[in-house]
Scaffold this active site. Structure first.
Site, short mmCIF file in Angstrom:
data_model
loop_
_atom_site.label_atom_id
_atom_site.label_comp_id
_atom_site.label_asym_id
_atom_site.label_seq_id
_atom_site.Cartn_x
_atom_site.Cartn_y
_atom_site.Cartn_z
CG ASP A 139 -31.33 11.04 -17.28
OD1 ASP A 139 -30.41 11.78 -17.69
OD2 ASP A 139 -31.50 9.87 -17.69
CB SER B 90 -23.27 9.34 -11.47
OG SER B 90 -22.69 9.30 -12.76
CD GLU C 175 -20.93 5.11 -12.55
OE1 GLU C 175 -20.40 4.18 -11.92
OE2 GLU C 175 -21.80 5.85 -12.03
CG ASN C 176 -22.69 11.91 -14.49
OD1 ASN C 176 -23.50 12.22 -13.61
ND2 ASN C 176 -23.09 11.20 -15.55
CD1 TRP C 177 -16.13 11.38 -11.32
CD2 TRP C 177 -15.45 13.44 -11.82
NE1 TRP C 177 -16.20 12.13 -10.17
CE2 TRP C 177 -15.79 13.40 -10.44
CE3 TRP C 177 -14.99 14.65 -12.36
CZ2 TRP C 177 -15.68 14.52 -9.61
CZ3 TRP C 177 -14.88 15.76 -11.52
CH2 TRP C 177 -15.21 15.68 -10.17
C1 IPE Z 1 -27.77 9.40 -13.89
O1 IPE Z 1 -27.96 9.92 -15.17
C2 IPE Z 1 -26.92 10.34 -13.09
C3 IPE Z 1 -27.53 11.61 -12.75
C4 IPE Z 1 -28.77 11.98 -12.99
C5 IPE Z 1 -26.68 12.51 -12.06
P1 IPE Z 1 -27.03 9.51 -16.39
O2 IPE Z 1 -27.57 10.22 -17.57
O3 IPE Z 1 -25.63 9.76 -16.04
O4 IPE Z 1 -27.27 7.94 -16.47
P2 IPE Z 1 -27.28 6.95 -17.70
O5 IPE Z 1 -25.99 7.14 -18.41
O6 IPE Z 1 -28.46 7.31 -18.55
O7 IPE Z 1 -27.45 5.59 -17.10
C1 IPE Z 2 -28.80 14.72 -16.18
O1 IPE Z 2 -28.98 15.05 -17.51
C2 IPE Z 2 -27.70 15.53 -15.52
C3 IPE Z 2 -26.48 14.78 -15.24
C4 IPE Z 2 -26.32 13.52 -15.40
C5 IPE Z 2 -25.36 15.54 -14.74
P1 IPE Z 2 -28.10 14.40 -18.66
O2 IPE Z 2 -26.92 15.29 -18.90
O3 IPE Z 2 -27.79 12.99 -18.36
O4 IPE Z 2 -29.09 14.52 -19.91
P2 IPE Z 2 -29.29 13.45 -21.06
O5 IPE Z 2 -29.59 12.14 -20.40
O6 IPE Z 2 -28.03 13.42 -21.85
O7 IPE Z 2 -30.45 13.98 -21.83
MG MG Z 3 -28.73 11.26 -18.77
#
Ligand code: IPE
Ligand code: IPE
Ligand code: MG
Length: 237
Positions: free
Chosen positions: A16, A61, A63-65
């Site tokens: 993250d 994840s 949720e990332n969609w």
């Molecule tokens: C968790 O990180 C998912 C991945 C590292 C792939 P997110 O950035 O998506 O999670 P939240 O939103 O902080 O909980």
């Molecule tokens: C983790 O980094 C990568 C994914 C979740 C795909 P983030 O994109 O969540 O980075 P922050 O949390 O916004 O800094």
């Molecule tokens: Mg993140």
């Protein structure tokens, strides 16, 4: 690394902080994700050298969609770029790649790239790298329950035979031991739907380091911290 050190057999990482890393530098979030891919490359190499047997990384994840389409597109493109850039080195290093998560939502192009990396690295015996893509713990458990229910409906399984082992064996991680150590970077202290079943007795390590800055040194710090832990599993020593 100190010879006396206990090396976790399975390390899982919630990678993250790519977005914040990019923001701090006035860059686009996608550049943060690219830097994150380079950090993954360095971490995989370091983990294999240290003697870690399984490394699971949470890369995308379910949720990332919901992120802006341009970011989702950049991440999907990065999966393909990552496969092209890293497959030869992973083969050389004896790293076998496995995918955990629901692949049905990925485009043909992404699935072809994933088939290439798993196919070409299939002989790797030094370390298994599990990429969690379109993964979430709740969807994994739901999927497992559907499979078990189907077996019961088919008469292949009795309800009383659904024990902890049967559930573990129906998860995407069936072939791996539970993670000994779960690392999350960027200062967030939550699981975000990652390995909730498998983490029952994992040790947790949270660091403020943003994922693109992670690498061999930060991994060693985490393993040192793990060595300070007393894993009791509910027992009295
Ligand atoms: C968790 O990180 C998912 C991945 C590292 C792939 P997110 O950035 O998506 O999670 P939240 O939103 O902080 O909980
Ligand atoms: C983790 O980094 C990568 C994914 C979740 C795909 P983030 O994109 O969540 O980075 P922050 O949390 O916004 O800094
Ligand atoms: Mg993140």
């Amino acid at each position: 690394m100190n010879q006396e050190m206990k090396i976790p057999q399975h390390i899982a990482i919630i990678m993250d902080g790519n977005g914040r890393w990019a923001k701090q530098r006035g860059k686009d979030r996608s550049e943060g994700h690219f830097a994150g891919m380079m950090a993954l490359r360095a971490t995989v190499k370091a983990a294999a050298e240290i003697g870690v047997k399984y490394l699971t990384v949470y890369a995308f994840s379910t949720e990332n969609w919901g992120r802006p389409q341009a970011e989702v597109d950049a991440l999907m493109e990065l999966v393909c770029t990552g496969v092209e850039m890293n497959t030869p080195e992973l083969c050389q290093e004896g790293v076998r790649v496995e995918i955990i998560g629901d692949r049905s939502r990925f485009s043909q192009k992404v699935n072809d790239a994933l088939d290439r990396i798993t196919g070409k690295t299939a002989q790797g015996e030094r370390m298994t790298l599990a990429l969690a893509l379109n993964y979430s713990s709740r969807s994994e458990i739901t999927h497992a329950m559907q499979q078990l229910a189907q077996k019961v409906a088919n008469g292949e399984l009795q309800p009383q035979d659904i024990d902890e082992q049967a559930i573990s064996q129906s998860l995407y991680t069936a072939s791996m031991p539970d993670p000994d150590l779960i690392i999350r970077t960027s200062g967030e202290c939550r699981l975000s739907n990652f390995m909730m079943w498998q983490a029952s007795y994992s040790e947790f390590y949270f660091t403020d380091v943003l994922w693109p800055d992670f690498g061999a040194e930060a991994l060693e710090e985490a393993i040192k911290a793990y060595n300070e832990r007393d894993r009791r599993y509910g027992l009295v020593k």
